[in-house]
Design a protein around this motif. Structure first.
Motif, PDB file in Angstrom:
ATOM      1  N   ARG A 211       0.813  -1.216   0.000  1.00  0.00           N
ATOM      2  CA  ARG A 211       0.000   0.000   0.000  1.00  0.00           C
ATOM      3  C   ARG A 211       0.850   1.271   0.000  1.00  0.00           C
ATOM      4  NH1 ARG A 211      -4.234  -2.518   4.443  1.00  0.00           N
ATOM      5  NH2 ARG A 211      -5.482  -3.716   2.941  1.00  0.00           N
ATOM      6  N   LYS A 212       1.959   1.233   0.685  1.00  0.00           N
ATOM      7  CA  LYS A 212       2.854   2.400   0.687  1.00  0.00           C
ATOM      8  C   LYS A 212       3.342   2.696  -0.729  1.00  0.00           C
ATOM      9  CE  LYS A 212       7.522   3.758   2.064  1.00  0.00           C
ATOM     10  NZ  LYS A 212       8.732   3.379   2.839  1.00  0.00           N
ATOM     11  N   ARG A 213       3.809   1.668  -1.425  1.00  0.00           N
ATOM     12  CA  ARG A 213       4.310   1.875  -2.789  1.00  0.00           C
ATOM     13  C   ARG A 213       3.186   2.355  -3.709  1.00  0.00           C
ATOM     14  NH1 ARG A 213       7.628  -3.007  -5.145  1.00  0.00           N
ATOM     15  NH2 ARG A 213       8.850  -2.376  -3.319  1.00  0.00           N
ATOM     16  N   LEU A 214       1.984   1.802  -3.529  1.00  0.00           N
ATOM     17  CA  LEU A 214       0.848   2.211  -4.356  1.00  0.00           C
ATOM     18  C   LEU A 214       0.566   3.700  -4.195  1.00  0.00           C
ATOM     19  CD1 LEU A 214      -1.561   1.494  -6.193  1.00  0.00           C
ATOM     20  CD2 LEU A 214      -2.849   0.902  -4.122  1.00  0.00           C
ATOM     21  N   VAL A 215       0.584   4.194  -2.961  1.00  0.00           N
ATOM     22  CA  VAL A 215       0.302   5.615  -2.719  1.00  0.00           C
ATOM     23  C   VAL A 215       1.436   6.486  -3.250  1.00  0.00           C
ATOM     24  CG1 VAL A 215      -0.087   7.365  -0.940  1.00  0.00           C
ATOM     25  CG2 VAL A 215      -1.185   5.135  -0.756  1.00  0.00           C
ATOM     26  N   LEU A 216       2.663   6.048  -3.087  1.00  0.00           N
ATOM     27  CA  LEU A 216       3.788   6.832  -3.611  1.00  0.00           C
ATOM     28  C   LEU A 216       3.710   6.959  -5.130  1.00  0.00           C
ATOM     29  CD1 LEU A 216       6.769   5.491  -1.457  1.00  0.00           C
ATOM     30  CD2 LEU A 216       5.716   7.762  -1.335  1.00  0.00           C
ATOM     31  N   VAL A 217       3.399   5.867  -5.806  1.00  0.00           N
ATOM     32  CA  VAL A 217       3.303   5.902  -7.269  1.00  0.00           C
ATOM     33  C   VAL A 217       2.131   6.766  -7.713  1.00  0.00           C
ATOM     34  CG1 VAL A 217       2.858   4.525  -9.330  1.00  0.00           C
ATOM     35  CG2 VAL A 217       4.471   3.702  -7.607  1.00  0.00           C
TER      36      VAL A 217
END
Length: 409
Positions: free
Chosen positions: A78-84
């Motif tokens: 989820r962290k990577r999804l929000v960053l992208v």
């Protein structure tokens, strides 16, 4: 006793402080963009249809990609999804800056970039909202939801005003640049979070996962009841489309009074947000949500029958306060009652109801007003909402009894 805003999450968690500031910044920037893009389109075309197309593009992108984002939030980090997704949103805002500085560009280009930016925001929205329950202890989650909603209200009230000032003083490019900078600021709080394992296998992302999430909500009376209550409030009794008609019928079509009608709901919501400590500490949020939704409907029914200007504003302010209480209670309930493997999809469904429902509700209000007049449209919608919520309260004991100390359903 009514308690003021519960700020314990800001003191207890540095991660939540960063997330709250970043998310509030992103919301503020998006409100500036919501002013700038329609303004550019109107200046270029002078067409209400083109301006309406902006709302259509943004609304469709929010609903479609919000649901897609919900399935991704349960299948990937989820962290990577929000960053992208936030990086893509900032890039789209940067392209809006570029076209404004060079042109400005044609309205079709603006709509395309608005669609891309909104889609990027929507894809990461569900995942971003799950962070509250991740970084806070269970007893502070609802207070964290209340603070997040207050940030949204501040952005909703202040962002358009600042956007107008920036447009007047600096022009389109500066307004879009402010949106881009605010979005980039939001990346900081997310970047400091540790990576998270996918909540569900990656193979579950997609339409089948979305259908599975819908079945999960329908099969859980606590969650299904929360969604039904929200849908009843926004679809059956949303009053915004009635404001111009009521203003013309009661107050001589004065634009000054019209502006106050729009502001009254927000003022009531802000007041309730600043006094939301009792809601944040409620052990049975379902009861709070049901009561608040019923007050929302009854206040809007009263809005349909009162005559004086002060009484009209008071009804709308009470409705706005009740809406904020309902949103906070429901948000905390959804975060605490949903197991981690479904939290992204359930959060996305809650968000879509909140984002898409008001448009349907305003369409209903306009249609009924065209047939029977704005006053009866407000009364019938408000009473219908109260009746549906009352039936929900009687037939769904699980929603009434669920406690924040109970396990996820």
């Amino acid at each position: 006793m009514i308690r003021l805003l519960d700020v314990r999450p800001l003191r207890a968690s540095a991660a939540f402080r960063r997330l709250w500031l970043g998310s509030s910044s992103a919301l503020f920037g998006s409100q500036v963009g919501i002013v700038a893009a329609p303004f550019q389109i109107w200046q270029a075309t002078g067409s209400a249809l083109w301006v309406g197309a902006h709302g259509l593009v943004a609304g469709v992108a929010m609903v479609v990609f919000g649901l897609v984002g919900g399935t991704l939030a349960d299948a990937v980090d989820r962290k990577r999804l929000v960053l992208v997704s936030s990086s893509l949103s900032a890039a789209a805002a940067g392209l809006l800056v570029l076209q404004a500085a060079l042109g400005p560009g044609p309205p079709g280009v603006v709509l395309l970039l608005v669609g891309v930016q909104t889609a990027a925001i929507a894809i990461g929205m569900a995942a971003r909202r799950t962070f509250v329950s991740r970084v806070l202890p269970r007893d502070l989650v609802t207070a964290g939801v209340a603070l997040s909603h207050l940030g949204f209200q501040v952005a909703l009230l202040g962002g358009p005003a600042v956007g107008g000032l920036v447009l007047a003083s600096g022009g389109l490019a500066w307004a879009y640049a402010l949106d881009a900078v605010c979005t980039l600021v939001s990346l900081y709080g997310v970047a400091r979070l540790p990576a998270s394992d996918p909540a569900a296998p990656a193979a579950r992302a997609g339409l089948r996962a979305l259908v599975d999430g819908c079945r999960f909500v329908v099969g859980r009376p606590v969650l299904g009841g929360a969604m039904t209550t929200d849908a009843a409030a926004v679809v059956l009794s949303m009053p915004v489309a009635l404001f111009p008609l009521v203003n013309a019928e009661r107050f001589g079509d004065d634009p000054r009074t019209l502006g106050l009608l729009y502001s009254a709901v927000g003022v009531g919501g802000m007041a309730a947000g600043l006094a939301s400590g009792s809601v944040a500490r409620a052990v049975r949020p379902g009861r709070v949500m049901i009561a608040a939704a019923a007050v929302w409907g009854l206040a809007l029914a009263a809005f349909g029958v009162v005559g004086g200007f002060a009484a009209t504003l008071a009804c709308l302010a009470v409705a706005g306060a009740a809406d904020t209480v309902s949103v906070i209670a429901r948000g905390g309930l959804v975060q605490l009652a949903t197991p981690g493997e479904y939290l992204g999809r359930v959060t996305a469904l809650e968000t879509v109801v909140g984002a898409g429902g008001p448009g349907i509700g305003n369409a209903r209000a306009g249609l009924v007003a065209a047939l029977v007049g704005p006053s009866l449209a407000a009364v019938s919608g408000g009473l219908a909402c109260a009746v549906v919520v009352g039936v929900q309260a009687v037939l769904n004991p699980s929603l009434r009894r669920w406690r924040t100390t109970d396990p996820a359903v």
